[in-house]
Design a protein around this motif. Sequence first.
Motif, mmCIF file in Angstrom:
data_model
loop_
_atom_site.group_PDB
_atom_site.id
_atom_site.type_symbol
_atom_site.label_atom_id
_atom_site.label_comp_id
_atom_site.label_asym_id
_atom_site.label_seq_id
_atom_site.Cartn_x
_atom_site.Cartn_y
_atom_site.Cartn_z
ATOM 1 N N ALA A 23 78.897 90.481 20.517
ATOM 2 C CA ALA A 23 79.369 91.789 20.068
ATOM 3 C C ALA A 23 80.792 91.692 19.535
ATOM 4 O O ALA A 23 81.616 90.964 20.072
ATOM 5 C CB ALA A 23 79.314 92.783 21.232
ATOM 6 N N HIS A 24 81.046 92.453 18.485
ATOM 7 C CA HIS A 24 82.401 92.502 17.931
ATOM 8 C C HIS A 24 82.593 93.818 17.185
ATOM 9 O O HIS A 24 81.635 94.500 16.840
ATOM 10 C CB HIS A 24 82.664 91.304 17.001
ATOM 11 C CG HIS A 24 81.900 91.376 15.735
ATOM 12 N ND1 HIS A 24 82.467 91.745 14.538
ATOM 13 C CD2 HIS A 24 80.583 91.188 15.462
ATOM 14 C CE1 HIS A 24 81.541 91.739 13.590
ATOM 15 N NE2 HIS A 24 80.390 91.409 14.126
ATOM 16 N N VAL A 25 83.858 94.153 16.938
ATOM 17 C CA VAL A 25 84.212 95.395 16.262
ATOM 18 C C VAL A 25 84.413 95.147 14.774
ATOM 19 O O VAL A 25 85.043 94.176 14.367
ATOM 20 C CB VAL A 25 85.497 95.991 16.891
ATOM 21 C CG1 VAL A 25 86.076 97.098 16.035
ATOM 22 C CG2 VAL A 25 85.198 96.509 18.288
ATOM 23 N N ARG A 49 76.178 89.447 5.834
ATOM 24 C CA ARG A 49 75.277 89.999 4.807
ATOM 25 C C ARG A 49 74.720 91.352 5.256
ATOM 26 O O ARG A 49 74.663 92.312 4.486
ATOM 27 C CB ARG A 49 74.139 89.030 4.513
ATOM 28 C CG ARG A 49 74.549 87.865 3.637
ATOM 29 C CD ARG A 49 73.351 87.141 3.052
ATOM 30 N NE ARG A 49 72.486 86.551 4.050
ATOM 31 C CZ ARG A 49 72.572 85.298 4.492
ATOM 32 N NH1 ARG A 49 73.485 84.485 3.999
ATOM 33 N NH2 ARG A 49 71.734 84.852 5.409
ATOM 34 N N ALA A 50 74.303 91.412 6.516
ATOM 35 C CA ALA A 50 73.727 92.655 7.041
ATOM 36 C C ALA A 50 74.768 93.774 7.094
ATOM 37 O O ALA A 50 74.472 94.926 6.751
ATOM 38 C CB ALA A 50 73.136 92.411 8.429
ATOM 39 N N TYR A 51 75.997 93.433 7.505
ATOM 40 C CA TYR A 51 77.069 94.431 7.575
ATOM 41 C C TYR A 51 77.370 94.990 6.187
ATOM 42 O O TYR A 51 77.493 96.202 6.004
ATOM 43 C CB TYR A 51 78.323 93.811 8.185
ATOM 44 C CG TYR A 51 79.554 94.669 8.037
ATOM 45 C CD1 TYR A 51 79.764 95.768 8.866
ATOM 46 C CD2 TYR A 51 80.506 94.390 7.063
ATOM 47 C CE1 TYR A 51 80.893 96.564 8.716
ATOM 48 C CE2 TYR A 51 81.635 95.177 6.920
ATOM 49 C CZ TYR A 51 81.819 96.259 7.746
ATOM 50 O OH TYR A 51 82.926 97.055 7.595
ATOM 51 N N VAL A 68 76.146 100.957 15.780
ATOM 52 C CA VAL A 68 75.909 99.545 16.085
ATOM 53 C C VAL A 68 74.722 99.067 15.264
ATOM 54 O O VAL A 68 73.704 99.755 15.194
ATOM 55 C CB VAL A 68 75.598 99.331 17.587
ATOM 56 C CG1 VAL A 68 75.303 97.866 17.880
ATOM 57 C CG2 VAL A 68 76.740 99.832 18.448
ATOM 58 N N HIS A 69 74.861 97.898 14.685
ATOM 59 C CA HIS A 69 73.765 97.285 13.927
ATOM 60 C C HIS A 69 73.534 95.904 14.520
ATOM 61 O O HIS A 69 74.423 95.056 14.463
ATOM 62 C CB HIS A 69 74.147 97.209 12.455
ATOM 63 C CG HIS A 69 73.039 96.809 11.568
ATOM 64 N ND1 HIS A 69 73.162 95.835 10.621
ATOM 65 C CD2 HIS A 69 71.758 97.248 11.468
ATOM 66 C CE1 HIS A 69 72.024 95.692 9.982
ATOM 67 N NE2 HIS A 69 71.157 96.540 10.475
ATOM 68 N N LEU A 70 72.363 95.687 15.116
ATOM 69 C CA LEU A 70 72.028 94.384 15.682
ATOM 70 C C LEU A 70 71.320 93.532 14.644
ATOM 71 O O LEU A 70 70.400 94.008 13.981
ATOM 72 C CB LEU A 70 71.133 94.537 16.913
ATOM 73 C CG LEU A 70 71.868 94.400 18.251
ATOM 74 C CD1 LEU A 70 72.810 95.537 18.463
ATOM 75 C CD2 LEU A 70 70.902 94.264 19.378
ATOM 76 N N MET A 82 79.662 96.403 15.538
ATOM 77 C CA MET A 82 79.994 97.720 16.081
ATOM 78 C C MET A 82 81.144 98.319 15.270
ATOM 79 O O MET A 82 82.216 97.721 15.193
ATOM 80 C CB MET A 82 80.426 97.614 17.549
ATOM 81 C CG MET A 82 79.429 96.941 18.457
ATOM 82 S SD MET A 82 79.912 96.981 20.212
ATOM 83 C CE MET A 82 81.475 96.125 20.190
ATOM 84 N N VAL A 83 80.935 99.488 14.686
ATOM 85 C CA VAL A 83 81.991 100.124 13.903
ATOM 86 C C VAL A 83 82.950 100.810 14.868
ATOM 87 O O VAL A 83 82.614 101.828 15.471
ATOM 88 C CB VAL A 83 81.415 101.121 12.877
ATOM 89 C CG1 VAL A 83 82.541 101.725 12.045
ATOM 90 C CG2 VAL A 83 80.390 100.436 11.977
#
Length: 162
Positions: A23-25, A49-51, A68-70, A82-83
Amino acid sequence: MSEITYVRGDATAPSVKGVKVIAHVCNDIGGWGKGFVPALSRRRPEPERAYRAWHRERATNDFGPGAVHLVQVEPYAWVANMVGQRGVRTGGKGVPVRYDAIDTALEHLAGRAAELGASVHMPRTGCGPAGGEWSRIEPLVLGRLVQRGIAVTVHDHGEGPR
Protein backbone atom coordinates in the motif's frame (compact mmCIF):
# COMPACT_ATOMS: atom_id res chain seq x y z
CA MET A 1 -2.00 -8.78 16.33
CA SER A 2 -2.12 -5.48 18.14
CA GLU A 3 0.72 -3.49 16.66
CA ILE A 4 2.56 -2.66 13.47
CA THR A 5 5.72 -4.63 12.69
CA TYR A 6 8.62 -2.41 11.64
CA VAL A 7 11.44 -3.84 9.54
CA ARG A 8 14.34 -2.51 7.53
CA GLY A 9 13.92 -3.42 3.91
CA ASP A 10 12.28 -2.82 0.58
CA ALA A 11 8.51 -2.42 0.72
CA THR A 12 8.29 -3.15 -3.02
CA ALA A 13 9.25 -6.78 -2.35
CA PRO A 14 7.93 -8.05 0.98
CA SER A 15 9.40 -11.48 1.69
CA VAL A 16 6.45 -13.12 3.41
CA LYS A 17 4.31 -16.07 2.44
CA GLY A 18 0.65 -15.73 1.66
CA VAL A 19 -1.41 -13.00 0.06
CA LYS A 20 0.04 -9.52 0.46
CA VAL A 21 -0.92 -5.97 -0.44
CA ILE A 22 1.70 -3.27 -0.92
CA ALA A 23 0.00 0.00 0.00
CA HIS A 24 1.11 3.53 -0.75
CA VAL A 25 -0.29 7.05 -1.09
CA CYS A 26 -0.81 8.72 -4.49
CA ASN A 27 -1.76 12.28 -5.39
CA ASP A 28 -5.03 13.39 -6.94
CA ILE A 29 -3.60 15.03 -10.09
CA GLY A 30 -2.25 12.01 -11.96
CA GLY A 31 1.41 12.61 -11.13
CA TRP A 32 3.66 9.61 -10.56
CA GLY A 33 7.40 9.92 -10.11
CA LYS A 34 8.54 10.97 -6.61
CA GLY A 35 8.93 9.23 -3.29
CA PHE A 36 8.15 5.50 -3.18
CA VAL A 37 6.71 5.08 -6.67
CA PRO A 38 9.91 5.15 -8.77
CA ALA A 39 11.18 2.09 -6.87
CA LEU A 40 7.78 0.45 -7.20
CA SER A 41 7.68 1.10 -10.96
CA ARG A 42 11.17 -0.34 -11.46
CA ARG A 43 9.99 -3.61 -9.93
CA ARG A 44 6.34 -3.65 -11.03
CA PRO A 45 5.14 -1.46 -13.94
CA GLU A 46 1.46 -2.45 -13.66
CA PRO A 47 0.51 -0.13 -10.74
CA GLU A 48 1.74 2.98 -12.57
CA ARG A 49 -0.12 2.06 -15.77
CA ALA A 50 -3.27 1.33 -13.78
CA TYR A 51 -2.99 4.57 -11.77
CA ARG A 52 -2.56 6.69 -14.91
CA ALA A 53 -5.56 5.01 -16.58
CA TRP A 54 -7.63 5.36 -13.38
CA HIS A 55 -6.83 9.09 -13.27
CA ARG A 56 -7.35 9.60 -17.02
CA GLU A 57 -10.82 7.98 -16.81
CA ARG A 58 -11.75 9.67 -13.51
CA ALA A 59 -14.95 11.16 -14.94
CA THR A 60 -16.39 7.64 -15.07
CA ASN A 61 -14.90 5.98 -11.97
CA ASP A 62 -14.28 6.49 -8.25
CA PHE A 63 -10.89 8.26 -8.53
CA GLY A 64 -10.59 10.96 -5.85
CA PRO A 65 -9.52 11.58 -2.27
CA GLY A 66 -9.84 8.44 -0.18
CA ALA A 67 -10.25 6.09 -3.13
CA VAL A 68 -8.24 2.87 -3.44
CA HIS A 69 -7.41 0.95 -6.59
CA LEU A 70 -5.97 -2.55 -6.14
CA VAL A 71 -3.76 -3.86 -8.92
CA GLN A 72 -2.79 -7.53 -9.01
CA VAL A 73 0.94 -7.87 -9.77
CA GLU A 74 1.47 -11.56 -8.96
CA PRO A 75 -0.86 -14.45 -8.14
CA TYR A 76 -0.63 -13.59 -4.40
CA ALA A 77 0.48 -9.95 -4.51
CA TRP A 78 -1.45 -6.73 -5.03
CA VAL A 79 -0.56 -3.04 -4.96
CA ALA A 80 -3.02 -0.58 -3.41
CA ASN A 81 -2.86 2.87 -4.99
CA MET A 82 -4.51 5.07 -2.33
CA VAL A 83 -5.38 8.68 -3.17
CA GLY A 84 -4.28 10.53 -0.05
CA GLN A 85 -2.68 13.77 -1.12
CA ARG A 86 -3.87 16.96 -2.80
CA GLY A 87 -1.50 17.94 -5.57
CA VAL A 88 2.24 17.59 -5.21
CA ARG A 89 3.57 20.90 -3.94
CA THR A 90 3.95 22.42 -0.51
CA GLY A 91 2.77 26.01 -0.50
CA GLY A 92 0.34 28.46 1.01
CA LYS A 93 -2.15 25.66 1.65
CA GLY A 94 0.41 23.54 3.50
CA VAL A 95 1.70 20.10 2.61
CA PRO A 96 -0.07 17.87 0.06
CA VAL A 97 -0.97 15.06 2.50
CA ARG A 98 -4.64 14.76 3.41
CA TYR A 99 -5.03 12.73 6.58
CA ASP A 100 -8.79 12.39 6.18
CA ALA A 101 -8.32 10.92 2.69
CA ILE A 102 -5.69 8.48 3.98
CA ASP A 103 -8.04 7.44 6.77
CA THR A 104 -10.84 6.79 4.27
CA ALA A 105 -8.47 4.92 1.94
CA LEU A 106 -7.23 2.74 4.79
CA GLU A 107 -10.83 1.91 5.70
CA HIS A 108 -11.46 0.78 2.10
CA LEU A 109 -8.16 -1.11 2.07
CA ALA A 110 -9.08 -2.93 5.28
CA GLY A 111 -12.18 -4.38 3.65
CA ARG A 112 -10.29 -5.55 0.58
CA ALA A 113 -7.38 -6.96 2.60
CA ALA A 114 -9.82 -8.88 4.79
CA GLU A 115 -11.59 -10.29 1.70
CA LEU A 116 -8.25 -11.41 0.27
CA GLY A 117 -6.90 -12.70 3.59
CA ALA A 118 -3.89 -10.47 2.95
CA SER A 119 -1.21 -8.86 5.03
CA VAL A 120 -0.42 -5.21 4.26
CA HIS A 121 3.07 -3.85 3.59
CA MET A 122 4.02 -0.22 3.15
CA PRO A 123 6.70 2.38 3.52
CA ARG A 124 5.91 5.17 5.99
CA THR A 125 3.33 6.14 3.43
CA GLY A 126 2.35 9.78 3.14
CA CYS A 127 5.55 10.93 4.83
CA GLY A 128 7.81 11.53 1.82
CA PRO A 129 6.93 14.14 -0.80
CA ALA A 130 3.36 14.27 0.57
CA GLY A 131 4.80 15.92 3.70
CA GLY A 132 2.87 13.91 6.27
CA GLU A 133 3.94 13.05 9.79
CA TRP A 134 4.08 9.38 10.76
CA SER A 135 2.89 10.32 14.24
CA ARG A 136 -0.44 11.24 12.60
CA ILE A 137 -0.60 8.40 10.06
CA GLU A 138 0.42 5.54 12.36
CA PRO A 139 -2.77 5.84 14.50
CA LEU A 140 -4.86 5.67 11.31
CA VAL A 141 -3.08 2.46 10.25
CA LEU A 142 -3.56 1.01 13.73
CA GLY A 143 -7.24 1.97 13.86
CA ARG A 144 -8.26 0.94 10.36
CA LEU A 145 -6.08 -2.13 9.72
CA VAL A 146 -4.41 -3.54 12.83
CA GLN A 147 -7.52 -3.35 15.03
CA ARG A 148 -9.35 -5.37 12.37
CA GLY A 149 -6.76 -8.13 12.71
CA ILE A 150 -4.87 -7.30 9.52
CA ALA A 151 -1.12 -7.85 9.82
CA VAL A 152 0.74 -4.67 8.86
CA THR A 153 4.46 -4.34 8.22
CA VAL A 154 6.13 -0.97 7.68
CA HIS A 155 9.34 -1.23 5.71
CA ASP A 156 11.94 1.40 6.49
CA HIS A 157 14.43 1.57 3.66
CA GLY A 158 18.00 2.03 4.91
CA GLU A 159 18.42 3.88 8.19
CA GLY A 160 14.97 5.42 8.49
CA PRO A 161 13.53 6.44 11.87
CA ARG A 162 12.17 3.70 14.12
